[in-house]
Write an enzyme that holds these catalytic residues in place. Structure first.
Site, PDB file in Angstrom:
ATOM      1  CG  ASP A 122      -1.886   1.192   1.192  1.00 23.29           C
ATOM      2  OD1 ASP A 122      -2.648   1.299   0.215  1.00 23.29           O
ATOM      3  OD2 ASP A 122      -1.866   2.018   2.120  1.00 23.29           O
TER       4      ASP A 122
ATOM      5  CD  GLU B  46      -2.118   6.069   2.594  1.00 16.18           C
ATOM      6  OE1 GLU B  46      -2.766   6.980   2.013  1.00 16.18           O
ATOM      7  OE2 GLU B  46      -2.605   4.966   2.878  1.00 16.18           O
TER       8      GLU B  46
ATOM      9  CG  HIS C 251      -1.735  10.676   4.134  1.00  9.06           C
ATOM     10  ND1 HIS C 251      -1.158  11.830   4.615  1.00  9.06           N
ATOM     11  CD2 HIS C 251      -1.663  10.759   2.775  1.00  9.06           C
ATOM     12  CE1 HIS C 251      -0.741  12.574   3.609  1.00  9.06           C
ATOM     13  NE2 HIS C 251      -1.052  11.959   2.470  1.00  9.06           N
TER      14      HIS C 251
ATOM     15  CG  HIS D 161      -7.100   5.803   4.311  1.00  7.17           C
ATOM     16  ND1 HIS D 161      -7.636   5.587   3.063  1.00  7.17           N
ATOM     17  CD2 HIS D 161      -8.145   5.856   5.166  1.00  7.17           C
ATOM     18  CE1 HIS D 161      -8.946   5.521   3.154  1.00  7.17           C
ATOM     19  NE2 HIS D 161      -9.284   5.685   4.427  1.00  7.17           N
TER      20      HIS D 161
END
Length: 220
Positions: A7, A9, A57, A150
């Site tokens: 993942d 950001e 985030h 996130h």
């Protein structure tokens, strides 16, 4: 089979608008079992974080200012994912940013053939339903209470559990047969079945007393 749940950001949605990666998280799976191998870093994107991304985030320009640049971690990152299948939710987004960073450095892009997109798996499995990571966690009763923002590693941990459910592998595959050998397992089971444990004299006496009491209760 080695896989990596991945993942990222970013500073914003689109690489066309010059947005960059601010965090990468990776967790290794071995036969769908999480190993202790992880790759994680915050990155200085060399540009400002958009207000929309910061709401997602929570990483400020000040927090990211002293972090490493992508060029400083790229070799370690590529080594970590080398020869492994990547598990990504909405892979198009993450790949566009990762391949943009690799392109800036003159590196080869990540091949889509080596990627499993859990968003596509969910779309095929639950057509017409919500398929965000939060929605899938709710569907599979996965606790996502830690996901106030996130963040890459938390999202990877959640996605690894979602992925296992999406492929109907509710429990990770057991790999112990490879270690002990099937023949040895059969032998140990066979030996165990042949064991006969005889009751002691005291146990036989107590059992006889119990039966007599049970018979009295039955008749009266």
């Amino acid at each position: 089979m080695k896989e990596v749940v991945l993942d990222t950001e970013t500073t914003g949605l689109s690489v066309e608008n010059g947005h960059r990666i601010v965090e990468i998280g990776c967790i290794e799976l071995d036969n769908q079992i999480i190993t202790d191998k992880r790759f994680h870093c915050y990155l200085n994107p060399q540009r400002k974080v958009s207000d929309e991304a910061k709401k997602v985030h929570g990483y400020s320009d000040e927090f990211l200012a002293d972090k490493k640049k992508f060029s400083e971690i790229v070799e370690n990152f590529l080594k970590f994912i080398e020869d492994k299948i990547l598990i990504i939710h909405n892979a198009q987004f993450d790949l566009s940013h990762l391949n943009n960073e690799l392109k800036i450095l003159g590196k080869k892009p990540i091949d889509k053939k080596n990627v499993i997109d859990t968003l596509e798996l969910a779309r095929e499995k639950f057509p017409g339903s919500q398929i965000s990571l939060d929605a899938l966690c709710k569907r599979f009763r996965i606790d996502n209470s830690r996901r106030t923002y996130h963040t890459a590693l938390i999202d990877c941990e959640l996605l690894s559990k979602v992925y296992i459910n999406l492929i109907d592998q509710k429990e990770p595959r057991l790999a112990f047969l490879e270690n002990i050998g099937i023949d040895n397992l059969k032998k140990s089971n066979s030996d165990y079945c042949k064991r006969i444990i005889k009751p002691s004299n005291e146990e036989l006496k107590n059992h006889e007393i119990y039966l007599k009491k049970s018979q009295k209760k039955h008749y009266f």
